[in-house]
Design an enzyme around this catalytic site. Structure first.
Site, PDB file in Angstrom:
ATOM      1  N   GLY A   1      -9.611  -0.957   6.152  1.00  0.00           N
ATOM      2  CA  GLY A   1      -8.896  -0.754   7.420  1.00  0.00           C
ATOM      3  C   GLY A   1      -7.920   0.386   7.271  1.00  0.00           C
TER       4      GLY A   1
ATOM      5  N   LYS B   1     -15.967   0.713  -7.312  1.00  0.00           N
ATOM      6  CA  LYS B   1     -14.644   0.090  -7.475  1.00  0.00           C
ATOM      7  C   LYS B   1     -14.546  -0.638  -8.815  1.00  0.00           C
ATOM      8  CE  LYS B   1     -14.247  -0.525  -2.471  1.00  0.00           C
ATOM      9  NZ  LYS B   1     -14.558  -1.454  -1.376  1.00  0.00           N
TER      10      LYS B   1
ATOM     11  N   THR C   1     -10.069   7.776   9.981  1.00  0.00           N
ATOM     12  CA  THR C   1      -9.392   6.470  10.092  1.00  0.00           C
ATOM     13  C   THR C   1      -8.160   6.410   9.189  1.00  0.00           C
ATOM     14  OG1 THR C   1     -11.565   5.513  10.472  1.00  0.00           O
ATOM     15  CG2 THR C   1      -9.794   3.975   9.948  1.00  0.00           C
TER      16      THR C   1
ATOM     17  N   LYS D   1     -13.199   6.347  -3.682  1.00  0.00           N
ATOM     18  CA  LYS D   1     -13.685   5.575  -4.847  1.00  0.00           C
ATOM     19  C   LYS D   1     -14.877   6.232  -5.522  1.00  0.00           C
ATOM     20  CE  LYS D   1     -14.464   3.536  -1.238  1.00  0.00           C
ATOM     21  NZ  LYS D   1     -14.577   2.746  -0.029  1.00  0.00           N
TER      22      LYS D   1
ATOM     23  N   ASP E   1     -20.959   0.578  -3.382  1.00  0.00           N
ATOM     24  CA  ASP E   1     -19.526   0.693  -3.087  1.00  0.00           C
ATOM     25  C   ASP E   1     -18.729  -0.176  -4.077  1.00  0.00           C
ATOM     26  OD1 ASP E   1     -17.247   1.167  -0.883  1.00  0.00           O
ATOM     27  OD2 ASP E   1     -17.234  -0.950  -1.437  1.00  0.00           O
TER      28      ASP E   1
END
Ligand SMILES: NC(=O)c1ccc[n+]([C@@H]2O[C@H](COP(=O)([O-])OP(=O)(O)OC[C@H]3O[C@@H](n4cnc5c(N)ncnc54)[C@H](OP(=O)(O)O)[C@@H]3O)[C@@H](O)[C@H]2O)c1
Length: 428
Positions: free
Chosen positions: A306, A209, A24, A109, A205
């Protein structure tokens, strides 16, 4: 010298770039490079497993498609864009690229959270750079904003919504009263959540971060495992009903705060006052509030994920790397060792679900008082069966660890039909 003219006259040399991971983000980066920067960057290699199925007609026929990373290492590539993800083999690729004299830009990350400081050292030892602007908050330039835009301040706290999947699910439970499992299934159907949702839903996740944010913003030498991490799976639509009565909503909140020699840091669902900018964050958006001693609160927000937004962050790092003056350097290895604890002092919300009988409130009040916790209010909505009765107790500000000990004691009492749920209430 007119401001800007000198810079624009300088012609930066064409830099050779390789992409590892043509998914992606990798494809979105390649599109931007080929459409807008083909005179400045030459994409020489695309590396991916089973690479034949990845070929696209819109890239130059000169691009070398390879499934052997040795081809990238051996080539005179200036910058590797690591866009595959995961700890390994991505970690080995990044290390080998740095050791062979290539700078690296990554969106990874987990790799940076777990191995960032040592990889920065490898980069510095080989005169290279390692940039990872896309690893936190996707397209929102929060790391560069903290590092450069707020370099003049002493930052003492960061607080944000860093996982779009959790935000999508919580927004859905709030708006439709959907059970958690239905909201998760819809997020998966729409492509907002992975088939294996653990990383997102259980907070890992966001924790990666927050680790990176804490290093860059607070100079804290912190590892992901030191940050307390709680799932959003326990949140039910009834919690939103009570939260609304308290003029709040519920969001997965990642926050870190320096207090003397201690760093309080956690990822957990929390009640957020409706007046907070955090409460307005919808769907996959991310938002980070950085608090400085001199400048107060600064808010960064936008698309947290995205292909295209994340690709913008990757290309921006690439441009920063190739700037003629090399003004941007790898974020320094964090220096400050803090004692890390999940111990924020806040008001708390505790939801109990009980089989009703006389004396429950007295028993709960006694245990809270034994832990020197003051009850603020008790809320109970009508219309629930006596055998499965939810009610909420709000507590005056105290340490989260103290509340957890008291709630563990209460959970042992036989009137509970579900484990109690305790959440912090962020200050107004
Ligand atoms: N997507 C986002 O919105 C977003 C936002 C911020 C950061 N990121 C980060 O960006 C990175 C890439 O994410 P993505 O969404 O682009 O992932 P993706 O769509 O799954 O793409 C990853 C690509 O890397 C390839 N790959 C993975 N492991 C490999 C291996 N061992 N050997 C060779 N090729 C391998 C995959 O090949 P296959 O096709 O064979 O699987 C795929 O083409 C991750 O670190 C992610 O955390 C993504």
């Amino acid at each position: 010298v007119k401001f800007g003219t000198e810079i624009s006259r300088e012609v930066a040399p064409v830099r050779k770039v390789a992409i590892a991971g043509f998914g992606t983000v990798g494809q979105a980066v390649a599109k931007i490079l080929s459409e807008r920067y083909h005179e400045r960057f030459e994409l020489t290699h695309v590396f991916n497993r089973d690479v034949a199925r990845k070929r696209v007609p819109w890239l130059s026929s000169l691009v070398q498609w390879t499934e052997n990373f040795d081809d990238v290492v051996a080539a005179d590539v200036d910058v590797l864009l690591e866009l595959a993800g995961g700890l390994e083999p991505a970690g080995t690729w990044v290390r080998r690229a740095l050791e062979s004299g290539k700078s690296v830009v990554t969106a990874n990350k987990q790799l940076i959270a777990h191995h960032g400081p040592e990889l920065i050292e490898v980069a510095q030892a080989h005169g290279q750079q390692l940039l990872f602007g896309a690893s936190v908050a996707g397209g929102v330039p929060v790391l560069s904003g903290l590092q450069q835009g707020l370099a003049g301040d002493k930052l003492v706290a960061v607080c944000g919504i860093l996982n779009g999947t959790c935000n999508f699910i919580l927004t859905k439970v709030e708006r439709d009263g959907a059970p958690f499992s239905d909201a998760l299934a819809e997020a998966q159907q729409l492509g907002f959540a992975e088939a294996d949702s653990t990383d997102d839903v259980d907070g890992f996740d966001a924790r990666a971060k927050l680790t990176i944010l804490s290093r860059v913003a607070l100079d804290a030498a912190v590892a992901p495992e030191q940050i307390a991490c709680r799932s959003i799976r326990t949140i039910q639509s009834i919690d939103f009903e009570y939260a609304h009565d308290l003029k709040c909503t519920i969001r997965q909140i990642s926050r870190a705060e320096v207090n003397g020699h201690a760093l309080a840091a956690s990822v957990a669902p929390a009640l957020v006052p409706r007046t907070s900018p955090l409460a307005a964050v919808q769907g996959g958006q991310n938002l980070v509030v950085a608090t400085g001693v001199s400048g107060g609160d600064i808010v960064f927000s936008g698309a947290g994920a995205g292909g295209n937004p994340t690709a913008v962050a990757v290309v921006s790092d690439l441009l920063a790397l190739s700037a003629a003056n090399r003004a941007v350097i790898s974020p320094a290895r964090p220096q400050s060792s803090y004692f890390v604890a999940p111990d924020f002092t806040t008001a708390h919300y505790v939801r109990f679900t009980v089989s009703d009988r006389p004396g429950i409130i007295a028993a709960i009040a006694r245990i809270f008082s034994e832990h020197e916790i003051n009850i603020d209010a008790i809320l109970q909505k009508p219309g629930y069966p006596k055998t499965n009765l939810p009610f909420v107790v709000t507590l005056e500000p105290c340490k989260t660890s103290t509340v957890e000990r008291a709630v563990n004691d209460i959970a042992k009492l036989d009137f509970n039909v579900k484990a109690p749920l305790s959440l912090s209430i962020l200050p107004r």
